[in-house]
Structures are given as C-alpha cells and as structure tokens.
Design a protein around this motif. Structure first.
Motif, PDB file in Angstrom:
ATOM      1  N   PRO A  15      10.093  -4.817 -16.113  1.00 53.95           N
ATOM      2  CA  PRO A  15       9.641  -3.447 -16.405  1.00 53.95           C
ATOM      3  C   PRO A  15       8.849  -2.865 -15.236  1.00 53.95           C
ATOM      4  CG  PRO A  15       8.255  -5.038 -17.543  1.00 53.95           C
ATOM      5  CD  PRO A  15       9.317  -5.826 -16.852  1.00 53.95           C
ATOM      6  N   VAL A  16       8.975  -1.557 -15.016  1.00 54.67           N
ATOM      7  CA  VAL A  16       8.184  -0.928 -13.958  1.00 54.67           C
ATOM      8  C   VAL A  16       6.747  -0.732 -14.397  1.00 54.67           C
ATOM      9  CG1 VAL A  16      10.040   0.211 -12.737  1.00 54.67           C
ATOM     10  CG2 VAL A  16       9.010   1.342 -14.696  1.00 54.67           C
ATOM     11  N   SER A  17       6.517  -0.785 -15.698  1.00 58.08           N
ATOM     12  CA  SER A  17       5.164  -0.634 -16.199  1.00 58.08           C
ATOM     13  C   SER A  17       5.053  -1.295 -17.563  1.00 58.08           C
ATOM     14  CB  SER A  17       4.794   0.850 -16.298  1.00 58.08           C
ATOM     15  OG  SER A  17       3.457   0.996 -16.716  1.00 58.08           O
ATOM     16  N   GLN A  18       3.909  -1.933 -17.830  1.00 58.38           N
ATOM     17  CA  GLN A  18       3.680  -2.555 -19.134  1.00 58.38           C
ATOM     18  C   GLN A  18       2.577  -1.775 -19.822  1.00 58.38           C
ATOM     19  OE1 GLN A  18       2.687  -6.597 -18.269  1.00 58.38           O
ATOM     20  NE2 GLN A  18       4.801  -7.177 -17.854  1.00 58.38           N
ATOM     21  N   GLU A  19       2.943  -0.967 -20.785  1.00 60.55           N
ATOM     22  CA  GLU A  19       1.972  -0.099 -21.439  1.00 60.55           C
ATOM     23  C   GLU A  19       1.187  -0.847 -22.506  1.00 60.55           C
ATOM     24  OE1 GLU A  19       1.519   2.962 -20.327  1.00 60.55           O
ATOM     25  OE2 GLU A  19       3.063   2.537 -18.850  1.00 60.55           O
TER      26      GLU A  19
ATOM     27  N   ALA B  36       0.447   5.769 -12.032  1.00 58.58           N
ATOM     28  CA  ALA B  36       1.076   4.645 -11.351  1.00 58.58           C
ATOM     29  C   ALA B  36       1.659   3.620 -12.316  1.00 58.58           C
ATOM     30  CB  ALA B  36       0.071   3.970 -10.424  1.00 58.58           C
ATOM     31  N   GLY B  37       1.207   3.587 -13.543  1.00 57.87           N
ATOM     32  CA  GLY B  37       1.713   2.609 -14.489  1.00 57.87           C
ATOM     33  C   GLY B  37       0.917   1.313 -14.422  1.00 57.87           C
ATOM     34  N   ASN B  38       1.400   0.306 -15.126  1.00 60.36           N
ATOM     35  CA  ASN B  38       0.661  -0.937 -15.295  1.00 60.36           C
ATOM     36  C   ASN B  38       1.607  -2.109 -15.123  1.00 60.36           C
ATOM     37  OD1 ASN B  38      -1.194  -2.852 -16.056  1.00 60.36           O
ATOM     38  ND2 ASN B  38      -1.035  -2.427 -18.239  1.00 60.36           N
ATOM     39  N   ALA B  39       1.838  -2.522 -13.879  1.00 66.43           N
ATOM     40  CA  ALA B  39       2.703  -3.662 -13.630  1.00 66.43           C
ATOM     41  C   ALA B  39       1.916  -4.707 -12.842  1.00 66.43           C
ATOM     42  CB  ALA B  39       3.946  -3.233 -12.842  1.00 66.43           C
ATOM     43  N   PRO B  40       1.746  -5.910 -13.382  1.00 68.35           N
ATOM     44  CA  PRO B  40       0.934  -6.922 -12.703  1.00 68.35           C
ATOM     45  C   PRO B  40       1.411  -7.160 -11.273  1.00 68.35           C
ATOM     46  CG  PRO B  40       1.542  -7.676 -14.870  1.00 68.35           C
ATOM     47  CD  PRO B  40       2.297  -6.416 -14.642  1.00 68.35           C
TER      48      PRO B  40
ATOM     49  N   ARG C 292       6.548   8.098 -21.792  1.00 70.40           N
ATOM     50  CA  ARG C 292       7.160   7.996 -20.467  1.00 70.40           C
ATOM     51  C   ARG C 292       8.652   8.301 -20.520  1.00 70.40           C
ATOM     52  NH1 ARG C 292       3.884   6.551 -16.350  1.00 70.40           N
ATOM     53  NH2 ARG C 292       2.133   5.180 -16.841  1.00 70.40           N
TER      54      ARG C 292
ATOM     55  N   ALA D 266      -3.574   4.526 -14.604  1.00 73.10           N
ATOM     56  CA  ALA D 266      -2.789   4.030 -15.743  1.00 73.10           C
ATOM     57  C   ALA D 266      -1.623   4.963 -16.026  1.00 73.10           C
ATOM     58  CB  ALA D 266      -3.669   3.904 -16.988  1.00 73.10           C
TER      59      ALA D 266
END
Lengths: 262, 251
Positions: free
Chosen positions: B162-166, A207-211, B175, A204
């Motif tokens: 977005p590169v990430s959805q928190e 690497a992050g959270n991108a579907p 971030r 989390a």
C-alpha cells in the motif's frame, strides 16, 4: 538583575503547565518493554525519517523564508502588513486543513497536481518529498516572523550608512543585513525544526502513512496508539524517544548560537 | 428582580425534574452509548427508532471513535452505559478489566474493494490490487479493518504494497473518493454510506473474513435498565432491519 518576587509565581505555574504533563507521560511508561519498544526497527526508522525530513524542511524554510522575511521587513508598511498576514495563515489553520489544502493543490486530483499526474504519471503524495513540503508549510511562518521581527527592531540605519559609503546592493545585504538578522535566524531555526519534527496532521493527509517512506515519528506514535492492546506501550515509548531526541537537538542548536546580549 | 429570577429558575428546574419521574425507577439520565466509527449512521437511526418506540427513554448524543481509542477511554474510567465495537479483539482489554461482562454479537461486516465511481481501472479481484502501478491504500494492520484486510489478502495469497496505511477506514474511503488513490479495502457499510462517492467491488472470497460486532452493557452502567432495553432493541427484528438497511450482515 533582580526581579519582583511575585513574578516568580505565575512563572512557576506556567513552567509546571508545560513540564508536569510530560512527567505524567513518562510515569506511564512500562519499564519492562521500554527498551525493546524504543529500539524496534519501526521506531528507529520513524525517528530517522523524522530527523531527516525535519532537517530538510528547515533548510527549505531557511532558503525561502529568510529572503521573504527580509523583503517583508524592508517593504512599505501597508504591503508588509498584507504579506505578513498571508504568511501567518498556515499558523492559524489546523494542520489537517493544511494537509487538505496541499492535497487540493498538489494531490493527484489537485489544481496543479492533476495536469502533472496526467502528463508524467508523477504525483507528490506518498513520497518523502511530500513530507518535507508539508513540514515546511507549517514551520516556515515561525522562521519568517522571528527573522522579520529582528530586522524591524534593528532598523535601516546601518544599511543606509553603508549605501552612503558606496556599498552596492549585494554587499549591503551580505555584510550588513544578514549578520544583523542572525539572532532571529538562530531562534527561528530552532522553532522551525521543532515544529517540523512534531508535525502530524498535514503530513498524515498529504503524504500518507507508509512505514519507512512517509511514516514520521508522530505518525508512528498515532498508528501505534490506534492499534490493539500492546501497541499502546510502544506508542508511549516512541513518544518519550521523540521528546528526548527533540530536547537534545534543540538544546544543542541553542548552545551553538552566539548570544551577544549575555 | 434577582429573587424573582431565582424563583423562575427553581420552577424551571423542578419542571425538568418532573419529566424524569415518568421514566424508569433507577432515576436514569440519558443513555450514554459509545460506538465504533463504522456504526455512525446505523446507530443514529437505531437511537431515533428506539426513543420513538420507547418514549420514556432518552439517548445522549452517541460518541463515535475508533474502537481502540474508545477502549483507551473506557480503561481510563469513562462512564458509559452501552459499548459497541467493530471487532471482538478490541473489546478484550475492556472485558479483562471488568468494565463489561460478556457481550452479544449484533452484526457482521465484510470487506469490499473501494474504487472511484465507474471503476476506471477495471478492478475485479484482489489479485488486481497487486499491480505495482496502482496506488492502493489499506488500513494499518493494527486497526481492525487493517487486520481484516491483511487476513483477506493472505487468504487469497495476494501481496499488496500500500502507498499509505491509514489509521481509520474513513480515511481510506476518502482517499479513493478524492481520486488520490486507485483502490482501497473498506467495509461494505462504508460503501453503502458513501452515497455514490465510491463504487464497491465484492472480491470473490469476501465471506472468508467477517468482522463480528460486539455490543455490551457496562457492569457499572448508570442507566442499566435502559441500557439493557437498548441492547434488546438492537437484537430485535426492527433493530436488525435498520442495521441491514445500512449494509450490515446478520450476526
């Protein structure tokens, strides 16, 4: 082999502690929306990503971890103790701290990551590779400890005999040492894969959270859980899906392994 | 030896008990408040000011979490006096279950574009966020700040990948502050609370998407009188001034 009867009491209590919460979880599932939640594209994409990254992380752990375990098992006692402690550190760290550590090293502002980003514009976070790395970071200690333990108990006598008979280093390694540590490798692989599949905190953060790219099953469950209203049911359904998939794979891996003791 | 210990203990307990009798006749313990994470700094100050103004009340350490996680705990039966969420939609399941009856809007919050200090990429509008070379992080669409971000971007006709959805807005801010992302959408209050770790850019149409914060007293509140007193204090001029100082807008 007959066991003392009283041993079954704590054994059953232990089993209940592990199994009953799962029963409780399954009892909360809403049967009306269960199937549609399970087969939603988001859930299936997350499952696919989890299985692929888990498998890749396990392969990384095998390629790097087995040699490490062999080196530790055959090292002098003091050096082995130090290296073993270092290997166990990721086990002690809360996974989120592990994620922070990975960011501090390989993130865009990290020790190694910043020069890499400034030169090439490439950074590890937000890529699927980052998921694999994070999972390998938390899962490798399991494999190393399992393999190293097996090697230590099997001793060095076989290798010494082989060397005495004239076998070279590579021959000893591939014909004696590796087959000896196979039970440890099998057990360690199962543990490693299961741990990688369930990893959440480090992926989390790092690497992050991108579907579709970095949203593994545990992340998808957590995101759905934090959603408003209906999404909690899909979180439950996905949790059950992850449970069943993991159980099937772990059971499958164990039947494939040859168990000489039995 | 043991008997005198019991005596001392009994004396100490009765002394504690006597402190309570100066308070409200409902025999209330400390006020139990649960609040959304974005209310952290503001509610700590509000609780301090409240107990300063009304010394007969005590406030237990406030529990902060995402509004959805708090809703789950409330639906599971957690006993609270006051509930303060980050948006009305999160409160709906709690109201439907009868845990609270009705609510008051006590503050509003609008979105800002968070950028690293100095705004190195010179981001000024929402359209700038659509640049594919930028690493933009947003809240996940199911979370209140994510729903607000999505609405704001849709209203401006901007499509961001977005590169990430928190799952919470603090992660988005972190971030950007760490340098792992070039920009993110956070609340005005988060920028104010970040103490300079990020700069905030106000997008031109920021006022089109407003998060309205509801506060409510639980129907089965153990300390109902002090709970109502707290809500009144929050709505008073002093309470509103404290909220404004933390970046909140008027209700």
């Amino acid at each position: 082999m007959s066991l003392p009867r009283s041993l079954y009491v704590p054994a059953l209590v232990g089993l209940s502690l592990l199994v009953l919460p799962i029963v409780g979880l399954i009892s909360r599932v809403d049967p009306d929306t269960f199937w549609s939640d399970l087969t939603s594209p988001g859930a299936l994409a997350a499952l696919r990503l989890s299985l692929v990254t888990g498998a890749c992380a396990t392969i990384v752990c095998l390629v790097l971890g087995v040699p490490l375990a062999i080196v530790i098992a055959r090292a002098p006692r003091r050096a082995a103790a130090i290296v073993r402690t270092l290997v166990l550190v990721p086990l002690v760290l809360p996974p989120m701290v592990g994620g922070l550590a990975l960011l501090a090293l390989a993130g865009r502002s990290g020790l190694l990551g910043r020069p890499l980003f400034e030169i090439s514009g490439f950074s590890l976070p937000y890529t699927t590779a980052a998921v694999v790395i994070a999972q390998a970071f938390v899962a490798m200690p399991f494999l190393v400890i399992a393999v190293e333990g097996t090697l230590r108990t099997s001793g060095t006598s076989h290798e010494q005999v082989a060397a005495g008979l004239g076998a070279g280093r590579w021959r000893v390694l591939t014909r004696i040492t590796l087959p000896l540590c196979l039970p440890g490798v099998a057990a360690g692989t199962v543990l490693c894969f299961a741990r990688a599949l369930g990893e959440f905190g480090a992926t989390a953060l790092f690497a992050g959270n991108a579907p579709g790219v970095t949203q593994t099953m545990p992340l998808a469950i957590y995101t759905a859980f934090n959603g408003v209203g209906v999404t909690q049911d899909s979180a439950l359904a996905m949790a059950v899906l992850l449970l069943v998939s993991a159980a099937v794979i772990v059971a499958g891996l164990r039947t494939w392994r040859e168990d000489p003791v039995r | 030896m043991r008997r005198s210990m019991v005596l001392v203990l009994a004396l100490a307990l009765s002394a504690c008990g006597s402190l309570d009798t100066d308070g409200e006749p409902d025999g209330s313990g400390p006020l139990v408040i649960v609040a959304a994470a974005s209310l952290h700094a503001a509610f700590d100050d509000l609780a301090d000011a409240f107990t300063e103004r009304f010394p007969q009340y005590r406030v237990a350490p406030i529990e902060y979490d995402g509004s959805q996680a708090l809703a789950v705990r409330l639906l599971d039966g957690a006993e609270v006096d006051v509930v303060a969420f980050a948006d009305e939609m999160s409160l709906r399941p709690v109201t439907d279950a009868g845990i609270v009856e009705g609510h008051t809007i006590f503050a509003t919050n609008t979105l800002r574009i968070a950028v690293p200090p100095g705004n190195p990429r010179s981001i000024t509008t929402l359209q700038d966020l659509a640049d594919p070379d930028l690493a933009v992080v947003l809240c996940a669409p199911d979370v209140p700040c994510g729903a607000a971000s999505e609405a704001l971007l849709d209203a401006a006709g901007v499509h961001v990948r977005p590169v990430s959805q928190e799952t919470n807005v603090t992660s988005v801010l972190n971030r950007v502050a760490w340098g792992e992302a070039d920009a993110g959408l956070v609340y005005a209050t988060d920028v104010a609370a970040s103490a300079g770790r990020v700069d905030g850019v106000t997008p031109p149409n920021a006022d089109t998407v407003v998060n309205r914060y509801p506060i409510a007293v639980a129907s089965a509140a153990p300390s109902a009188a002090s709970a109502h007193a707290f809500v009144e204090f929050v709505m008073s001029r002093r309470g509103q001034a404290i909220l404004a100082a933390h970046g909140f807008g008027a209700p």
